[in-house]
Structure formats: structure tokens, C-alpha cells
Design an enzyme around this catalytic site. Sequence first.
Site, mmCIF file in Angstrom:
data_model
loop_
_atom_site.group_PDB
_atom_site.id
_atom_site.type_symbol
_atom_site.label_atom_id
_atom_site.label_comp_id
_atom_site.label_asym_id
_atom_site.label_seq_id
_atom_site.Cartn_x
_atom_site.Cartn_y
_atom_site.Cartn_z
ATOM 1 N N ASP A 8 0.865 -1.180 0.000
ATOM 2 C CA ASP A 8 0.000 0.000 0.000
ATOM 3 C C ASP A 8 0.903 1.232 0.000
ATOM 4 O O ASP A 8 2.136 1.125 -0.176
ATOM 5 C CB ASP A 8 -1.005 -0.039 1.162
ATOM 6 N N CYS A 64 2.850 -3.140 4.078
ATOM 7 C CA CYS A 64 1.976 -2.004 4.401
ATOM 8 C C CYS A 64 2.679 -1.209 5.499
ATOM 9 O O CYS A 64 3.906 -1.153 5.518
ATOM 10 C CB CYS A 64 0.575 -2.471 4.789
ATOM 11 N N GLY A 65 1.932 -0.569 6.389
ATOM 12 C CA GLY A 65 2.591 0.185 7.450
ATOM 13 C C GLY A 65 3.273 -0.724 8.451
ATOM 14 O O GLY A 65 4.410 -0.499 8.863
ATOM 15 N N GLY A 67 2.587 -4.475 8.252
ATOM 16 C CA GLY A 67 2.557 -5.856 7.767
ATOM 17 C C GLY A 67 1.371 -6.632 8.324
ATOM 18 O O GLY A 67 1.025 -7.708 7.816
ATOM 19 N N GLY A 69 -2.050 -5.768 8.709
ATOM 20 C CA GLY A 69 -3.276 -5.760 7.912
ATOM 21 C C GLY A 69 -3.147 -6.626 6.671
ATOM 22 O O GLY A 69 -4.084 -7.361 6.311
ATOM 23 N N ASN A 98 6.180 -23.372 9.284
ATOM 24 C CA ASN A 98 4.814 -23.017 8.855
ATOM 25 C C ASN A 98 4.623 -23.031 7.352
ATOM 26 O O ASN A 98 3.508 -22.812 6.879
ATOM 27 C CB ASN A 98 4.436 -21.627 9.392
ATOM 28 N N ARG A 131 6.564 -33.561 11.039
ATOM 29 C CA ARG A 131 5.443 -33.255 11.943
ATOM 30 C C ARG A 131 4.805 -31.905 11.594
ATOM 31 O O ARG A 131 3.627 -31.674 11.869
ATOM 32 C CB ARG A 131 5.914 -33.278 13.402
HETATM 33 C C1 RB5 Z 1 -2.984 2.293 6.556
HETATM 34 O O1 RB5 Z 1 -4.091 1.806 5.885
HETATM 35 C C2 RB5 Z 1 -2.393 1.215 7.476
HETATM 36 O O2 RB5 Z 1 -3.409 0.720 8.272
HETATM 37 C C3 RB5 Z 1 -1.727 0.116 6.660
HETATM 38 O O3 RB5 Z 1 -0.619 0.631 5.984
HETATM 39 C C4 RB5 Z 1 -1.214 -1.068 7.447
HETATM 40 O O4 RB5 Z 1 -0.331 -0.674 8.446
HETATM 41 C C5 RB5 Z 1 -2.255 -1.997 7.936
HETATM 42 O O5 RB5 Z 1 -2.011 -2.934 8.699
#
Ligand code: RB5
Length: 144
Positions: A8, A64-65, A67, A69, A98, A131
Site C-alpha cells: 500500500d 503495508c505500514g 505488515g 493488515g 509453517n 510433523r
Molecule cells: C494504513 O491503511 C495502514 O493501516 C496500513 O498501511 C497497514 O499498516 C495496515 O495494517
Amino acid sequence: MKIAIGSDHNGLALKQTLLAGVLQGDTVHDVGVFASESVDYPDIAFAVAQAVASGEFDRGILICGTGIGMAIAANKVKGIRAAACSDVYSAKMSRRDNDANILCFGGRVLGPGLAAEIVTIWLAEEFAGGRHQRRIEKITAKEG
Ligand code: RB5
């Protein structure tokens, strides 16, 4: 190895650094984003997750910001085992134990040096099987 990558707006700069550096020799498909306007991270997470789940790509990387989300969203796609990792040991074990097929981390959490080290180790590490295979099968069975 064929890798799908996506970020993002909060992960864009780190993604660009990795593409120009540690990932330069790999076959990498960037699903976006390509500009710094705010986007919804699940849209990117689903694009990479589907590319991996379909078999078109071997592994995925999502930034993302934090990881977090990205990992939550990617794990909604059947066949995906996405791990949010901010350290080398967790990244290594996410492969070994994993069989994680998507690595997630945060552009607001990691600097480029540590992120490159995590990516290198995560791409190289093999799944241990044994396992751990049984345990993954229990997770897969929950997907329905
Ligand atoms: C911004 O949407 C922020 O929530 C995103 O970059 C990320 O950190 C989500 O987990």
C-alpha cells in the site's frame, strides 16, 4: 522462483528499495501500488494472495505500514499462509515450520537493511516437513 509483490502507500518506498536491490535478480511481478496516494491494503493483499494461491507465483511479499493488515487479509484466501515478520528468526521459522507462502512486513517498522536480510533468508529457507506437515494439514482442513 516467481514472486508476486505488493504494497500500500505506507509500504511503497520500502518495496521500491527492495525491487531495486535484493530482489533485482528474481522474477518479480509488482501488483502495485505505484503512486503514494492512499489505498486500501486489502485490495493489494488479495491480488498477491490470489496470484500465489492460483499457482501462478511461488511466493508473495506484502508491505503495508506494519505488515499486520496485509497478513490478516491475505490469510482469508484459501491456500495462503501469510506471516507478518519483523525479525530474521521469525521469518526463517515461518518457512521452516509453517511453510509460509507470503511474507508481510511494515514500511513503518523495518529499515531497508533488515528488510533485505529478512527477504533473503525467507526466500532461501525450506519447509522442514515431517510433523510440521501434519500441523499444516490441520490448518488447511479448517479452510473447508
Ligand atoms: C494504513 O491503511 C495502514 O493501516 C496500513 O498501511 C497497514 O499498516 C495496515 O495494517
